[in-house]
Design an enzyme around this catalytic site. Structure first.
Site, PDB file in Angstrom:
ATOM      1  CD  GLU A   1      -3.022  -1.018   2.275  1.00 21.63           C
ATOM      2  OE1 GLU A   1      -2.927  -0.127   3.132  1.00 21.63           O
ATOM      3  OE2 GLU A   1      -3.995  -1.787   2.209  1.00 21.63           O
TER       4      GLU A   1
ATOM      5  CG  ASN B   1      -3.890  -5.040   0.655  1.00 21.77           C
ATOM      6  OD1 ASN B   1      -3.705  -6.173   0.197  1.00 21.77           O
ATOM      7  ND2 ASN B   1      -3.011  -4.421   1.407  1.00 21.77           N
TER       8      ASN B   1
ATOM      9  CD  GLU C   1      -3.444  -5.774   4.218  1.00 14.69           C
ATOM     10  OE1 GLU C   1      -4.286  -4.937   4.618  1.00 14.69           O
ATOM     11  OE2 GLU C   1      -2.223  -5.580   4.266  1.00 14.69           O
TER      12      GLU C   1
END
Ligand code: GBH
Length: 484
Positions: free
Chosen positions: A172, A302, A384
């Protein structure tokens, strides 16, 4: 006459990986063991007012000392893969110079334990814990940090490349750049829109440097990926102003990474939206975009919740302050959206988790479908997905979390549907294996499939962990409500 047949079980393709994810600073503790030096998160969490209740990762879930027990837990839960991150300052305390053997040894032991248990290790090089010394030298807004990251990647690959086959460079980078240097709700807590954009470019460049180091150091069968928190951006209406707000957030939330990483370079509209903040011509040097575009083998996604935006109503005087307040990711007077501070964020309709994030699995389906269509031939992985809820221990010492089971059921169903329609998704990693240090929320938010009783460090698998174990073992989605 109608007969109600039980729905066909949603079976995943053979070889689909069921895993769980964690990150070093959120679980390891042992921050002063083996020569580890502080990261920006040590500094930030020890700065009064930055983290809920003054919590820090000093002890966290003490995974550094309890990793054997935790791997045993993973076996019990039928996990086939485990996504964890390497702590840069545990391996290279100052972000420069030789590797610390004590740090590398911890990860060698962890990986060996996983391999013995038949669990595939998936190692992320960077999940937000920059060595503090590199921050003192300028942090991600400084180009040199990208070069340092390439050298660190080389050390990690040399030490662990015989054991780890699947690598992720960054987790991220949007959060690192825009929450770390824009809104300041994450470490290092700087609030500098231009610095945040420079950070984004240097994170991209760091990824590129790491890919080239990893390719050179790793065996041919190793695979390399990057994980992005792609925002599923939706406009509140089809009004052109709202559509333009969505385009802007897609640019500075997604395409600032997917553009260069996937070979398209920095988008023209992003450069235009932010031209008053950075001189892109000077920031992006010749050769940078080619380095960043080094081919990857897999893209990690994610996903937690969709992002709903609009333009401010005409004539309204909106300050960046208002926009930032509407962003549920944390209270800040500063916007994490350089150049698009005026865009308004709305909570999408529906139920929310304990984070106040809307529960909307259609966002995950749409996201996978769009990314798959735009990038044929690029395997994807959900690295995720999960949710925080108010988990409590019953008097019998159990944790019943039907909301989390429902969340996982719905999101896995979305993944299944995207795959059935042609998306190449290779696996799913639940966030998170354990309750842990939830960044600026400290220990107040519990994302784990396994409950952690912090005073005793006892691990107690929640009902959702047992549910997920059934999914992992059967390679299919069990009913959300188990009969009986
Ligand atoms: C991930 O970050 C992290 O990788 C992980 O370490 C962390 O523990 C986990 O998720 C749970 O937070 O901000 O209201 O617009 C997720 C960060 C969360 C940022 C969702 C964007 C969108 C909702 N993202 N957020 S909002």
């Amino acid at each position: 006459m109608t007969t109600v047949l039980p729905a066909a079980p949603l079976v995943f393709p053979a070889g689909f990986r069921w895993g769980a994810a964690t990150a070093a600073y959120q679980i390891e503790g042992a921050v002063a063991v083996g020569g580890r030096a502080p990261s920006i998160w040590d500094t930030f969490s020890h700065t009064p007012g930055k983290v809920h209740a003054g919590d820090s990762g000093d002890v966290a879930t003490d995974h550094y000392h309890r990793y054997r027990e935790d791997v045993a837990l993973m076996s019990e839960l039928g996990l086939q893969a485990y996504r964890f991150s390497l702590s840069w300052p545990r391996i290279q305390p100052t972000g420069r110079g030789p590797a610390l053997e004590a740090g590398l040894d911890f990860y060698r032991r962890l990986v060996d334990e996983l391999l013995t248990a038949g669990i595939e290790p998936v190692a992320t090089l960077y999940h937000w814990d920059l060595p503090q010394e590199l921050e003192d030298l300028g942090g991600w807004p400084a180009r040199e940090t990208a070069e340092r990251f390439g050298a660190y990647a080389q050390l990690a690959a040399d030490a662990l490349g015989d054991r780890v086959k699947l690598w992720t460079t960054l987790n991220e980078p949007w959060c690192s750049a825009f929450l770390g240097y824009g809104s300041g709700v994450h470490a290092p807590g700087r609030t500098d829109p231009a610095g945040a954009l420079r950070a984004a470019h240097h994170l991209n460049l760091a990824h590129g440097r790491a890919v080239s180091a990893l390719r050179a150091a790793l065996p041919a069968d190793a695979r390399i990926s990057v994980t992005l928190n792609l925002h599923q951006v939706r406009a509140r209406s089809t009004d052109p102003a709202d559509l333009d707000a969505a385009r802007r957030i897609d640019a500075v939330g997604n395409r600032v990474f997917t553009g260069p990483l996937l070979g398209g370079g920095y988008p023209e509209d992003l450069r235009a939206d932010t031209a008053h903040l950075v001189d892109w011509q000077a920031l992006v040097r010749p050769g940078d975009e080619a380095a960043i575009a080094a081919p990857i083998d897999l893209l990690g996604i994610n996903y937690y919740t969709p992002t709903l935006v609009s333009a401010p109503p005409e004539g309204a005087h909106h300050s960046p302050r208002d926009a930032a307040r509407d962003d549920a990711h944390g209270a800040s007077d500063h916007s994490p959206w350089p150049g698009s501070e005026h865009v308004l964020f709305h909570r999408p309709p529906g139920e929310v988790t304990a984070m106040n994030w809307a529960i909307d699995p259609s966002g995950l389906y749409d996201l996978i479908t769009e990314v798959a269509r735009a990038n044929p031939g690029l395997p994807l992985m959900i690295t995720e997905n999960g949710a925080a809820f108010e988990d409590t221990l019953t008097p019998d010492g159990e944790v019943l979390d039907p909301e989390r089971i429902a969340y996982l059921h719905a999101h896995l169903t979305a993944v299944h549907r995207a795959i059935a329609e042609g998306a190449d998704v290779r696996g799913y990693f639940l966030w998170s294996l354990l309750d842990n240090f939830e960044w600026s929320y400290g220990y107040a938010k519990r994302f784990g499939a396994v409950y952690v009783d912090y005073p005793t460090q006892r691990r107690i698998p929640k009902a959702s962990a047992h549910w997920y174990a059934t999914a992992a073992r059967s390679n299919a989605i069990p009913p959300a409500h188990q009969p009986g």
